[in-house]
Design a protein around this motif. Sequence first.
Motif, PDB file in Angstrom:
ATOM      1  N   LEU A   3       0.738  -1.058  -0.110  1.00 53.73           N
ATOM      2  CA  LEU A   3      -0.080   0.044   0.052  1.00 53.73           C
ATOM      3  C   LEU A   3       0.779   1.356  -0.093  1.00 53.73           C
ATOM      4  O   LEU A   3       1.804   1.237   0.824  1.00 53.73           O
ATOM      5  CB  LEU A   3      -0.914   0.033   1.225  1.00 53.73           C
ATOM      6  N   ILE A   4       0.774   2.224  -1.052  1.00 54.51           N
ATOM      7  CA  ILE A   4       1.346   3.330  -1.025  1.00 54.51           C
ATOM      8  C   ILE A   4       0.640   4.558  -0.877  1.00 54.51           C
ATOM      9  O   ILE A   4       1.264   5.723  -0.373  1.00 54.51           O
ATOM     10  CB  ILE A   4       2.476   3.477  -2.312  1.00 54.51           C
ATOM     11  N   ALA A   5      -0.716   4.609  -0.968  1.00 52.82           N
ATOM     12  CA  ALA A   5      -1.355   5.774  -0.686  1.00 52.82           C
ATOM     13  C   ALA A   5      -2.865   5.402  -0.495  1.00 52.82           C
ATOM     14  O   ALA A   5      -3.469   4.387  -1.038  1.00 52.82           O
ATOM     15  CB  ALA A   5      -1.521   6.659  -1.952  1.00 52.82           C
ATOM     16  N   THR A   6      -3.609   6.274   0.205  1.00 54.06           N
ATOM     17  CA  THR A   6      -4.969   6.074   0.501  1.00 54.06           C
ATOM     18  C   THR A   6      -5.534   7.357   0.301  1.00 54.06           C
ATOM     19  O   THR A   6      -5.260   8.274   0.655  1.00 54.06           O
ATOM     20  CB  THR A   6      -5.460   5.584   1.928  1.00 54.06           C
ATOM     21  N   LEU A   7      -6.623   7.484  -0.514  1.00 52.90           N
ATOM     22  CA  LEU A   7      -7.362   8.554  -0.842  1.00 52.90           C
ATOM     23  C   LEU A   7      -8.753   8.439  -0.505  1.00 52.90           C
ATOM     24  O   LEU A   7      -9.489   7.521  -0.470  1.00 52.90           O
ATOM     25  CB  LEU A   7      -7.563   9.109  -2.390  1.00 52.90           C
ATOM     26  N   HIS A   8      -9.256   9.532   0.346  1.00 51.11           N
ATOM     27  CA  HIS A   8     -10.760   9.494   0.815  1.00 51.11           C
ATOM     28  C   HIS A   8     -11.586  10.697  -0.104  1.00 51.11           C
ATOM     29  O   HIS A   8     -11.139  11.644  -0.812  1.00 51.11           O
ATOM     30  CB  HIS A   8     -10.693   9.983   2.190  1.00 51.11           C
TER      31      HIS A   8
END
Length: 186
Positions: free
Chosen positions: A68-73
């Motif tokens: 996992l390199i990023a999470t966007l909401h």
Amino acid sequence: FYMENKKTPIIVLSVLLVLFIIAFIYLYAGPYKKTVTELKQANTQLTDLKNQIKETPQKQEAKKEKKLIATLHFYSGDIQLTSSGIETLKSIQSTLQQNKDKLIIIEGHTDDIGLSSFLKEKYPSNMELSTYRAINVAKFIEKKLNIDPERIVITGYSKYRPIADNSTKEGRKKNRRVEIYLAEKE
């Protein structure tokens, strides 16, 4: 054949019955024993096959080392990137460019709230909404970050993989997300 004892016929019949049973076991138990052994072997092979079948594409994908390199909401019912989402994507640009040998897996998610009738005209269900979120992120990565689209894999999971409790406002906010992973190519 003279019988001194009245029990002699019973004994003779018992002996004959035992001999009959022994003969029956001798004739039929051998093949039966072989069949039981074959059934046990077949059962072992069947169990092995069941375990192989359990390796669904999702599980095989998960076995690939996925990072996992990023999470966007996202806002409820929306596919548009937020300003913080755009900044997050820009911050991973160099990571994406430096790992040209890796796949970029983009997974869209939603909360479990049903869509309004207005939103259902655009997205018939949360499955489409989650997929469109992933597509929107993929388009940004391709066009704005100049990443080869052949490396991008898009998946929409709808409400089916929550990371937080959907019964709270904060939990639903966490579940409305897109996760970006790097993974080995096949």
